[in-house]
Design a protein around this motif. Structure first.
Motif, PDB file in Angstrom:
ATOM      1  N   GLU A  48       9.595   4.763 -20.992  1.00 40.44           N
ATOM      2  CA  GLU A  48      11.019   4.369 -20.983  1.00 40.44           C
ATOM      3  C   GLU A  48      11.266   3.245 -19.995  1.00 40.44           C
ATOM      4  N   GLU A  49      11.906   2.189 -20.464  1.00 39.92           N
ATOM      5  CA  GLU A  49      12.236   1.055 -19.595  1.00 39.92           C
ATOM      6  C   GLU A  49      13.207   1.437 -18.487  1.00 39.92           C
ATOM      7  N   GLU A  50      14.120   2.378 -18.790  1.00 37.09           N
ATOM      8  CA  GLU A  50      15.190   2.728 -17.848  1.00 37.09           C
ATOM      9  C   GLU A  50      14.677   3.464 -16.604  1.00 37.09           C
ATOM     10  N   LEU A  51      13.498   4.042 -16.685  1.00 39.30           N
ATOM     11  CA  LEU A  51      12.993   4.819 -15.537  1.00 39.30           C
ATOM     12  C   LEU A  51      12.488   3.888 -14.440  1.00 39.30           C
ATOM     13  N   GLU A  52      12.619   4.364 -13.187  1.00 38.98           N
ATOM     14  CA  GLU A  52      12.043   3.561 -12.091  1.00 38.98           C
ATOM     15  C   GLU A  52      10.609   3.951 -11.844  1.00 38.98           C
ATOM     16  N   ARG A  89       8.254   9.394 -18.913  1.00 39.94           N
ATOM     17  CA  ARG A  89       8.743  10.749 -18.680  1.00 39.94           C
ATOM     18  C   ARG A  89       7.753  11.674 -19.376  1.00 39.94           C
TER      19      ARG A  89
END
Ligand code: PMV
Length: 329
Positions: A48-52, A89
């Motif tokens: 996922e791109e949104e994860l840091e 994730r």
């Protein structure tokens, strides 16, 4: 970029205990295991791109930072191959009760390996997948396959031949594997650390390596002949020999609890009474029993009544790791 895979735990009949390369998790000797149908881990990997950072959820809860770092290091191997940099994730659920002290690293890393490569749109042969799973945990290399499985020590320094291969599938021989739970306390020392410590300090380590070829050969013969007595006898010998290494390390590592010894004695007593049943013990207090499926009920009821036994899980031989679903974007 999401995929879900399931893989089953395995119990080694000829144990892996010692590494010829610590960084690559290369075993010093081969091992043979049985894959357990009723103990499995289902894992989804979602890049996922949104994860840091990578996130690991284990049975509905965020995993410890230590477990997350271990999985993150493993995912790096997949990201390197796929030439991607996305965080993931990882959502993992075990079919067996949490906190039972049952080692789940084999089913965990086998399922993460398969879900991870599919989520990254990679395809690997079963042998290459086994090689990858081995980097997560040595025993995970075997959980890629079902039934009876052999892990080769290999000779190559890059580990390309230190992979598992199936010996006989799960339908080959109707045996039961019965996991007897005693203590649920965390074990004294993790297996990687335990094997390195045993190798450095046990005076028996050389004899352990030297005698492994004979145990492997005998186990092969026993599986070919479907000879439970021969298989069980060598499995007990390999377990006790592995624990002799940990007990003779300095300082000693004692993986057993009182109940472990009580269960060993109960198994021997059952055999005296004509029930063919044998035991195997990993790096912890739990004992796994091996019997023909026809003796399952009598073995189970004899074990359940023993003080200190907290539960008994019955399993048949199970299949290898497989993908359940994939989505890409
Ligand atoms: O895969 P690891 O690093 O957790 O080591 C497994 C060690 C034993 O379970 C004790 C033996 C085996 O062969 O599975």
């Amino acid at each position: 970029m999401k995929a879900t895979a399931v893989a089953h735990a395995n119990i080694a009949l000829v144990k892996y205990w010692g590494k010829r390369d610590e960084a690559l998790n290369l075993p010093v000797a081969g091992s043979i295991s049985a894959t357990l149908l009723d103990l499995s881990t289902c894992t989804s990997v979602i890049f996922e791109e949104e994860l840091e950072n990578d996130v690991l959820m284990l049975n509905g809860q965020r995993a410890s930072p230590r477990a997350e770092r271990r999985v993150s290091g493993f995912l790096d191997l997949i990201r390197e191959r796929a030439k991607i940099r996305l965080p993931a994730r990882v959502v993992s659920e075990n079919s067996f009760p949490a906190g039972t002290g049952l080692a789940s690293s084999a089913s965990a890393f086998a399922s993460i390996a398969l879900a991870g490569i599919r989520a990254a749109s990679l395809t690997l042969s079963p042998a290459k997948l086994s090689e990858l799973a081995r980097r997560g945990s040595g025993s995970a290399a075997r959980s890629i396959f079902g039934g009876f499985v052999e892990m080769k020590a290999g000779r190559e320094s890059d580990g390309s031949d230190a992979v598992a291969a199936p010996l006989a599938d799960e339908g080959y021989w109707p045996i039961s594997l019965i996991v007897v739970l005693s203590s649920t306390d965390p074990k004294e020392m993790g297996s990687s650390e335990g094997m390195i410590h045993s190798a450095r300090t046990s005076p028996y380590y050389g004899a352990w390596i030297e005698s492994s070829a004979r145990d492997l050969e005998e186990t092969h013969q026993a599986i070919i002949a479907r000879d439970l007595e021969r298989l069980g006898t060598v499995a007990e010998h390999s377990s006790l020999k592995m624990h002799a290494l940990t007990l003779s390390a300095r300082p000693a590592i004692v993986y057993w609890e009182g109940t472990t010894v009580t269960v060993i004695r109960a198994v021997r007593e059952l055999r005296k009474r004509g029930v063919p049943v044998y035991f195997s013990i990993d790096a912890g207090p739990q004992v796994t029993l091996l019997c023909e499926s026809g003796s399952t009920e009598s073995v189970k009821s004899a074990l359940e009544g023993i003080p200190g036994v907290q539960g008994v899980l019955v399993s048949a031989l199970g299949p290898g790791a497989r993908c359940l679903e994939e989505e890409s974007s």
